[in-house]
Design a protein around this motif. Structure first.
Motif, PDB file in Angstrom:
ATOM      1  N   GLY A   1      10.960  11.399 -12.485  1.00  0.00           N
ATOM      2  CA  GLY A   1      11.733  11.707 -13.687  1.00  0.00           C
ATOM      3  C   GLY A   1      12.183  10.451 -14.398  1.00  0.00           C
ATOM      4  N   PRO A   2      12.795  10.626 -15.582  1.00  0.00           N
ATOM      5  CA  PRO A   2      13.178   9.464 -16.382  1.00  0.00           C
ATOM      6  C   PRO A   2      14.320   8.691 -15.733  1.00  0.00           C
ATOM      7  N   PRO A   3      14.376   7.369 -15.968  1.00  0.00           N
ATOM      8  CA  PRO A   3      15.478   6.559 -15.439  1.00  0.00           C
ATOM      9  C   PRO A   3      16.749   6.788 -16.238  1.00  0.00           C
ATOM     10  N   THR A   4      17.875   6.580 -15.601  1.00  0.00           N
ATOM     11  CA  THR A   4      19.147   6.598 -16.318  1.00  0.00           C
ATOM     12  C   THR A   4      19.300   5.288 -17.091  1.00  0.00           C
ATOM     13  N   SER A   5      20.309   5.233 -17.964  1.00  0.00           N
ATOM     14  CA  SER A   5      20.575   3.996 -18.698  1.00  0.00           C
ATOM     15  C   SER A   5      20.887   2.857 -17.734  1.00  0.00           C
ATOM     16  N   GLU A   6      21.666   3.134 -16.705  1.00  0.00           N
ATOM     17  CA  GLU A   6      21.993   2.098 -15.733  1.00  0.00           C
ATOM     18  C   GLU A   6      20.740   1.595 -15.035  1.00  0.00           C
ATOM     19  N   GLU A   7      19.840   2.499 -14.679  1.00  0.00           N
ATOM     20  CA  GLU A   7      18.612   2.096 -13.997  1.00  0.00           C
ATOM     21  C   GLU A   7      17.711   1.269 -14.907  1.00  0.00           C
ATOM     22  N   ARG A   8      17.653   1.605 -16.181  1.00  0.00           N
ATOM     23  CA  ARG A   8      16.852   0.791 -17.102  1.00  0.00           C
ATOM     24  C   ARG A   8      17.420  -0.620 -17.221  1.00  0.00           C
ATOM     25  N   LEU A   9      18.736  -0.733 -17.321  1.00  0.00           N
ATOM     26  CA  LEU A   9      19.365  -2.052 -17.393  1.00  0.00           C
ATOM     27  C   LEU A   9      19.086  -2.854 -16.121  1.00  0.00           C
ATOM     28  N   GLN A  10      19.237  -2.217 -14.971  1.00  0.00           N
ATOM     29  CA  GLN A  10      18.970  -2.904 -13.716  1.00  0.00           C
ATOM     30  C   GLN A  10      17.516  -3.337 -13.630  1.00  0.00           C
TER      31      GLN A  10
ATOM     32  N   PRO B   1       6.855  10.518  -5.329  1.00  0.00           N
ATOM     33  CA  PRO B   1       8.319  10.474  -5.409  1.00  0.00           C
ATOM     34  C   PRO B   1       8.862   9.213  -6.080  1.00  0.00           C
ATOM     35  N   TRP B   2       8.033   8.152  -6.249  1.00  0.00           N
ATOM     36  CA  TRP B   2       8.481   6.915  -6.876  1.00  0.00           C
ATOM     37  C   TRP B   2       7.662   6.644  -8.128  1.00  0.00           C
ATOM     38  N   GLN B   3       8.091   5.643  -8.887  1.00  0.00           N
ATOM     39  CA  GLN B   3       7.331   5.222 -10.063  1.00  0.00           C
ATOM     40  C   GLN B   3       7.606   3.750 -10.345  1.00  0.00           C
ATOM     41  N   GLN B   4       6.590   3.082 -10.909  1.00  0.00           N
ATOM     42  CA  GLN B   4       6.773   1.686 -11.324  1.00  0.00           C
ATOM     43  C   GLN B   4       7.311   1.691 -12.743  1.00  0.00           C
ATOM     44  N   ILE B   5       8.514   1.120 -12.932  1.00  0.00           N
ATOM     45  CA  ILE B   5       9.156   1.139 -14.246  1.00  0.00           C
ATOM     46  C   ILE B   5       8.831  -0.120 -15.038  1.00  0.00           C
ATOM     47  N   LEU B   6       8.664  -1.257 -14.329  1.00  0.00           N
ATOM     48  CA  LEU B   6       8.258  -2.525 -14.920  1.00  0.00           C
ATOM     49  C   LEU B   6       7.430  -3.260 -13.872  1.00  0.00           C
ATOM     50  N   PRO B   7       6.671  -4.268 -14.275  1.00  0.00           N
ATOM     51  CA  PRO B   7       5.888  -4.991 -13.268  1.00  0.00           C
ATOM     52  C   PRO B   7       6.748  -5.496 -12.116  1.00  0.00           C
ATOM     53  N   GLY B   8       6.403  -5.055 -10.903  1.00  0.00           N
ATOM     54  CA  GLY B   8       7.140  -5.486  -9.728  1.00  0.00           C
ATOM     55  C   GLY B   8       8.476  -4.820  -9.527  1.00  0.00           C
ATOM     56  N   VAL B   9       8.807  -3.799 -10.328  1.00  0.00           N
ATOM     57  CA  VAL B   9      10.097  -3.115 -10.232  1.00  0.00           C
ATOM     58  C   VAL B   9       9.831  -1.617 -10.145  1.00  0.00           C
ATOM     59  N   TYR B  10      10.485  -0.966  -9.179  1.00  0.00           N
ATOM     60  CA  TYR B  10      10.169   0.426  -8.875  1.00  0.00           C
ATOM     61  C   TYR B  10      11.411   1.295  -8.930  1.00  0.00           C
TER      62      TYR B  10
ATOM     63  N   ALA C   1       0.828  -1.207   0.000  1.00  0.00           N
ATOM     64  CA  ALA C   1       0.000   0.000   0.000  1.00  0.00           C
ATOM     65  C   ALA C   1       0.864   1.259   0.000  1.00  0.00           C
ATOM     66  N   GLU C   2       1.934   1.246   0.803  1.00  0.00           N
ATOM     67  CA  GLU C   2       2.832   2.400   0.850  1.00  0.00           C
ATOM     68  C   GLU C   2       3.526   2.590  -0.500  1.00  0.00           C
ATOM     69  N   THR C   3       3.938   1.485  -1.132  1.00  0.00           N
ATOM     70  CA  THR C   3       4.563   1.584  -2.450  1.00  0.00           C
ATOM     71  C   THR C   3       3.598   2.174  -3.463  1.00  0.00           C
ATOM     72  N   ALA C   4       2.353   1.686  -3.474  1.00  0.00           N
ATOM     73  CA  ALA C   4       1.355   2.200  -4.416  1.00  0.00           C
ATOM     74  C   ALA C   4       1.092   3.680  -4.187  1.00  0.00           C
ATOM     75  N   GLU C   5       1.043   4.083  -2.917  1.00  0.00           N
ATOM     76  CA  GLU C   5       0.808   5.490  -2.596  1.00  0.00           C
ATOM     77  C   GLU C   5       1.932   6.370  -3.131  1.00  0.00           C
ATOM     78  N   ARG C   6       3.160   5.914  -3.007  1.00  0.00           N
ATOM     79  CA  ARG C   6       4.295   6.710  -3.456  1.00  0.00           C
ATOM     80  C   ARG C   6       4.421   6.738  -4.977  1.00  0.00           C
ATOM     81  N   CYS C   7       3.757   5.798  -5.658  1.00  0.00           N
ATOM     82  CA  CYS C   7       3.820   5.759  -7.117  1.00  0.00           C
ATOM     83  C   CYS C   7       2.638   6.466  -7.776  1.00  0.00           C
ATOM     84  N   ARG C   8       1.756   7.077  -6.990  1.00  0.00           N
ATOM     85  CA  ARG C   8       0.659   7.834  -7.589  1.00  0.00           C
ATOM     86  C   ARG C   8       1.196   9.016  -8.372  1.00  0.00           C
TER      87      ARG C   8
END
Length: 362
Positions: free
Chosen positions: A74-83, A60-69, A49-56
């Protein structure tokens, strides 16, 4: 729980129910990777619930892929996309890279990690290996990740799933598991229709010393890509490039290790008889020949392999010693190959004289 609420309970709480870190929530992105899975967040005491709240929206957070935050806006860096792609595809946690290590072309000497169940492949992998002819990571909309065929994963977001029956041993590049160059090339070529791009990638692989042509052709054959005309044309150029490099190394071996000069690129015939075969170097007085094996195993070349074996057997029956050298041996163990040739030349004095043959320029 507000932004600065500690994510650990008081020391009086039973240890079995405590999360793994006593740091407050606002330190999470500062002290760990800024990409975490849902399971990793739970381990640090952050509920779903806390994760979902922060990704609204606007959070301050965002879900970049299913189960990965992503623990920042703002946009992810290249390193963050690879990770993120690896975290999405991997069953086991990724090895931790050294803090602050940037994702840059590298790894002329990658090392092999413990077995992993997902690795970067395709164009992104080639860029990580250091290819100048592959695109920058920032320009790739999709990042290919290689997994076993039995895995139940789907391509989504920036992650494109590539499947294989057997995973190769990964190279570690900037702390990330990356497919070896031959496999990454095959996965990249599978998605390319531009002949010029395919040709540049294959040529750089050989000219840059990343791998030998035979390894590339094996992967392309396994991926059933040699029925595409633009790939076949690129492979023909690749093999020619590989042969030229191997011949240059052979010339250098003779020169640098003080071997007597042979006659180069000759055909042998029996007097008034049939053609015996072509050789890259031949020492007539010692009846020693060097043959470079620059051919690659392709589906239509079984007959050529058999013909080559028959040629070597015929020459040896005539008393001619044939030293068989691969481009990889010349590249990685030139001194050892020079000693093999030197030993064959010295041993000629103890052998019966070879049959007389006619030596012609090729």
């Amino acid at each position: 729980m507000n932004h600065n609420t500690p994510i650990f309970p008081s020391p009086s709480q039973p240890s079995s129910s405590r999360p793994l870190s006593p740091r407050p929530l606002h330190h999470l992105a500062e002290t760990h990777r800024r990409v975490l899975t849902a399971a990793q967040l739970r381990a640090h005491g952050v509920s779903a619930a806390e994760t979902a709240e922060r990704c609204r929206g606007g959070g301050p957070w965002q879900q970049i892929l299913p189960g990965v935050y992503l623990l920042h806006p703002g946009p992810p860096t290249s390193e963050e996309r690879l990770q993120a792609v690896l975290m999405y595809a991997a069953r086991a946690p990724l090895p931790r890279p050294a803090p602050g290590v940037p994702v840059q072309p590298t790894a002329r000497v990658p090392h092999r990690p413990a077995p992993v169940d997902a690795m970067i492949t395709g164009l992104a992998a080639l860029t990580l290996h250091g290819f100048s002819s592959s695109p920058a990571l920032t320009s790739l909309k999709k990042i290919d990740v290689l997994v076993e065929r039995v895995r139940r994963l789907r391509s989504t977001g920036c992650a494109r799933i590539v499947r294989t029956a057997v995973l190769p041993a990964a190279d570690m590049v900037t702390g990330l598991p990356v497919a070896p160059v031959p496999r990454a090339l095959a996965d990249a070529v599978a998605g390319l229709s531009d002949a010029g791009t395919v040709r540049r990638l294959l040529t750089e692989a050989v000219r840059g010393g990343y791998c030998e042509p035979a390894a590339i052709v094996r992967e392309l054959t396994g991926a059933r890509l040699l029925n595409r005309p633009h790939v076949v044309d690129a492979v023909d150029l690749l093999l020619a490039e590989g042969r030229a490099l191997a011949e240059d190394r052979l010339y250098r071996m003779v020169r640098e290790y003080g071997l007597p000069d042979p006659v180069w690129n000759v055909d042998l015939r029996l007097p008034g008889g049939p053609h015996l075969g072509s050789l890259d170097a031949y020492w007539p007085e010692q009846a020693v020949a060097v043959e470079l094996d620059t051919r690659a195993s392709r589906q239509d070349e079984d007959a050529r392999w058999a013909e080559g074996a028959r040629k070597r057997e015929h020459l040896e029956r005539l008393g001619i010693t044939v030293v068989h050298i691969t481009p990889r041996k010349l590249r990685d163990a030139m001194e050892q190959q020079a000693e093999v040739v030197r030993t064959a030349l010295l041993a000629a004095a103890d052998r019966d004289p070879a049959a007389y043959v006619v030596v012609l320029p090729r």
